[in-house]
Design a protein around this motif. Structure first.
Motif, PDB file in Angstrom:
ATOM      1  N   GLU A 100      36.049  51.841  34.902  1.00 33.96           N
ATOM      2  CA  GLU A 100      37.007  50.741  35.064  1.00 33.96           C
ATOM      3  C   GLU A 100      36.740  49.611  33.732  1.00 33.96           C
ATOM      4  O   GLU A 100      37.754  49.593  32.855  1.00 33.96           O
ATOM      5  N   GLY A 127      43.753  48.093  41.862  1.00 38.93           N
ATOM      6  CA  GLY A 127      43.468  48.975  42.987  1.00 38.93           C
ATOM      7  C   GLY A 127      42.047  49.407  43.020  1.00 38.93           C
ATOM      8  O   GLY A 127      41.616  50.223  43.652  1.00 38.93           O
ATOM      9  N   SER A 128      41.162  48.909  42.257  1.00 37.12           N
ATOM     10  CA  SER A 128      39.621  49.240  42.072  1.00 37.12           C
ATOM     11  C   SER A 128      39.134  48.711  43.427  1.00 37.12           C
ATOM     12  O   SER A 128      37.839  49.224  43.481  1.00 37.12           O
ATOM     13  N   GLY A 129      39.453  47.685  43.948  1.00 35.60           N
ATOM     14  CA  GLY A 129      38.872  47.153  45.017  1.00 35.60           C
ATOM     15  C   GLY A 129      37.863  46.000  44.353  1.00 35.60           C
ATOM     16  O   GLY A 129      36.973  45.427  45.075  1.00 35.60           O
ATOM     17  N   MET A 130      37.793  45.826  42.999  1.00 32.29           N
ATOM     18  CA  MET A 130      36.759  44.818  42.283  1.00 32.29           C
ATOM     19  C   MET A 130      37.550  43.910  41.453  1.00 32.29           C
ATOM     20  O   MET A 130      38.544  44.256  40.860  1.00 32.29           O
ATOM     21  N   SER A 131      36.844  42.752  41.347  1.00 34.34           N
ATOM     22  CA  SER A 131      37.244  41.659  40.434  1.00 34.34           C
ATOM     23  C   SER A 131      36.537  42.240  38.952  1.00 34.34           C
ATOM     24  O   SER A 131      35.690  42.915  38.985  1.00 34.34           O
ATOM     25  N   MET A 161      35.149  40.804  37.226  1.00 31.07           N
ATOM     26  CA  MET A 161      33.669  40.056  37.007  1.00 31.07           C
ATOM     27  C   MET A 161      32.529  40.956  37.708  1.00 31.07           C
ATOM     28  O   MET A 161      31.315  40.909  37.612  1.00 31.07           O
ATOM     29  N   GLU A 162      33.128  41.870  38.910  1.00 30.08           N
ATOM     30  CA  GLU A 162      32.120  42.473  39.705  1.00 30.08           C
ATOM     31  C   GLU A 162      31.832  44.049  39.151  1.00 30.08           C
ATOM     32  O   GLU A 162      31.272  44.507  39.785  1.00 30.08           O
ATOM     33  N   MET A 163      32.500  44.260  37.860  1.00 31.26           N
ATOM     34  CA  MET A 163      32.418  45.791  37.592  1.00 31.26           C
ATOM     35  C   MET A 163      31.121  45.737  36.787  1.00 31.26           C
ATOM     36  O   MET A 163      31.002  45.190  35.946  1.00 31.26           O
ATOM     37  N   MET A 210      42.571  38.768  40.749  1.00 35.70           N
ATOM     38  CA  MET A 210      40.943  38.263  40.640  1.00 35.70           C
ATOM     39  C   MET A 210      40.279  39.122  41.642  1.00 35.70           C
ATOM     40  O   MET A 210      38.915  39.367  41.381  1.00 35.70           O
ATOM     41  N   LEU A 211      40.855  39.528  42.814  1.00 37.31           N
ATOM     42  CA  LEU A 211      40.116  39.888  43.858  1.00 37.31           C
ATOM     43  C   LEU A 211      40.349  41.391  43.899  1.00 37.31           C
ATOM     44  O   LEU A 211      39.416  42.246  44.576  1.00 37.31           O
ATOM     45  N   ASP A 212      41.126  42.132  43.037  1.00 39.97           N
ATOM     46  CA  ASP A 212      41.296  43.585  43.134  1.00 39.97           C
ATOM     47  C   ASP A 212      41.931  44.092  41.617  1.00 39.97           C
ATOM     48  O   ASP A 212      43.234  43.877  41.746  1.00 39.97           O
TER      49      ASP A 212
END
Lengths: 372, 372
Positions: A49, A35-39, A41-43, A30-32
């Motif tokens: 990605e 290793g992208s550093g994003m959920s 939902m945030e992309m 959910m939070l990463d």
């Protein structure tokens, strides 16, 4: 409520139970994501990605359902009810369309299509109260229909086509459109007989809000002028489902579900073929128990009983509330039937393990013993 | 990539960064929402659990945006591009509609509306390359428009209305429709000037696939016959957004975001008023830095610069790739500008903390120092 440490068994008709492994994976990422550093939902849907997530989901679905190359896989929005308008806006050309009415969903499709075309009822099982399938040989197909619409599994009435009709042998040259919302990925699809298949994801594929459309290449490009661009199959296909921002989370969860399905094995089979074996076993167990009981009843003709949605009744309906309350206590959730049919309904989609159906049958047996 | 133990700062224009507290909550509730034994994704939309989630989300949003009682809050599907067709299908009555073109999004809305109505361009800033707002006093409004459409924040061009036009003072009796996708909940809305507001959730509210429509009661019930039932505002409103299965996960995440917003305070203010103060501070910091620099440039007129989307350029564009690579190394993600504008874009929605903008400015200053 969860009983001996397990999650309850959820018999909801949809949105419905999902594989626990998918939920755990979604929670852990959910939070990463990777290793992208994003959920997810945030992309950005335009980023590499999410592009990779979406391409993998499409490829896995193509493998899973053995979708031929000349069919497009579209990830859309609007659900089955949206498609009731979107299909005729794209395929009817304003002409005649044949509908086979086998329950609530096909009836809704026919009604909505009247806005866009001549929606002809070629057959109906209304006189059997939607408990039998009209034999294809009796269908009154039009000579020049733009397409023929069926709902290949009626979620509410529990009626399923065990074989798709071969329209060519019935004298129709029209493409077959199937609403397969509630049994997609539960069994193989014979794509030779299909022009377009659509379904909401929220039964067997993922969360509500994602709509799957699989459409043969030659059926694109004929949309009515009043078809919104965001729902024009040609535009959606040309933009790889990213003409408008797609429901990214839904595609991600569906993709995890596709991977889970590809990893399932049963009796030497994998993927959808494996699921079909399990679904046959699950449905057989439940129908056999109901048929052998004088306490419970299923009214659907045995030749078209759904493997996914099993509506059933207590012959003494005054016990319905007690049945549902006891089921809930036993960790068996969402068994109440649809309001238009009444009684009970057990939806036993891919994510329902055999153990869940065994627990339901054990509960039903015990309830019968103590209340008969 | 994440730097000193923190998550990267994600400047995506949408889908976009979300409050970390919301993501953590969603992860923790994934397998069992409030002891229900279900993930929210597994809940029937007709069940009491999801019913409570949806009702709370709607009530919280009403509080947050101070939505008057005579406006309906609808949770829909299809995104902003879908609404470009859905709004005229519901509101145009096939007549004349006035559009004010201020960037890509309003231009797309006007183009799509031509399928359903006479889509009149009342004003346009195309001659300024979408860097200025045409003064309302110059708009050529129709005498009998069904509505007037504006995009109150242009995500791509970074142009924002700092005040909504008061159409009554401009000689128009038409309701104002605002596309507020990319600045909803970043500042208060003057509902006295608005007939309908719509927006995709994926910038400031939640995941892609959820579309918010807030519409005044008297504007319902005028849909064209060809409007799909699933997108007919009257039907959606009469069914409390559950005519078709709603995007349940999106509503849940938006609800968590609404609760997070209601809990935010700044300078004695709470909720959206608090966010507005923070957004003013964040945008001011970034624009002031850019304006003081001879290395970077923002081309939008200062009176209409967006607080949410800040497009900017390196005056020497040959350094763009190095800028983006270094930003990524510094944990500053998704800064590439939209392909139609080029350069860079920093989207600094509600979920972006002041520290994220400070980190961006620090990086920009250091990049300038080492490359000027």
């Amino acid at each position: 409520m969860a009983g001996a440490g397990r999650r309850p068994y959820n018999f909801s008709a949809g949105p419905a139970a999902m594989p626990e492994a998918v939920l755990q994976r979604a929670a852990s990422e959910m939070l990463d994501w990777h290793g992208s550093g994003m959920s997810v939902m945030e992309m950005s849907h335009r980023g590499k990605e999410f592009g990779a997530i979406c391409a993998q989901a499409e490829a896995d679905l193509r493998t899973l359902l053995a979708v031929p190359e000349h069919f497009h896989i579209l990830f859309m929005q609007g659900g089955g009810l949206g498609e009731n308008a979107i299909v005729p806006m794209n395929l009817s050309r304003g002409g005649q369309v044949d509908f086979v009415i086998t329950g609530s969903w096909s009836a809704k499709s026919q009604k909505e299509a009247q806005r866009y075309c001549q929606a002809h009822v070629a057959a109906s099982n209304a006189d059997s109260n939607h408990t039998q399938l009209p034999a294809p040989s009796t269908w009154q197909l039009s000579a020049d229909a733009s397409y023929v619409h069926i709902c290949s599994n009626e979620t509410i009435h529990g009626v399923e086509f065990q074989e798709l009709p071969d329209l060519a042998t019935l004298g129709s040259q029209a493409p077959l459109v199937i609403d397969f919302s509630s049994h997609v990925a539960s069994r193989p699809v014979d794509w030779r007989r299909v022009g377009l298949a659509f379904g909401g994801a929220q039964k067997n594929l993922g969360p509500a809000g994602l709509t799957l459309v699989i459409v043969r290449d030659d059926l694109l490009g004929h949309a009515l002028e009043i078809c919104p661009s965001a729902f024009n199959y040609r535009i959606v296909a040309d933009n790889q489902s990213m003409y408008n921002t797609p429901p990214t989370w839904g595609i991600y969860i569906a993709g995890l579900t596709f991977q889970w399905l590809l990893g399932q094995t049963e009796g030497g089979l994998t993927g959808v073929a494996a699921m079909e074996q399990r679904n046959l076993a699950k449905a057989g167990l439940l129908y056999d128990f109901i048929d052998a009981s004088a306490f419970y009843e299923n009214k659907v003709s045995p030749d078209c009983r759904s493997r996914m949605n099993v509506p059933f009744f207590l012959r003494d309906e005054s016990r319905n509330d007690a049945f549902l309350a006891g089921a809930r206590e036993a960790g068996l959730l969402q068994l109440k039937g649809h309001k238009s049919v009444g009684g009970m309904r057990a939806s036993i989609y891919n994510a329902m393990p055999l153990e869940g159906v065994q627990a339901l049958v054990a509960y039903m047996r015990e309830f019968e013993r103590s209340h008969a």
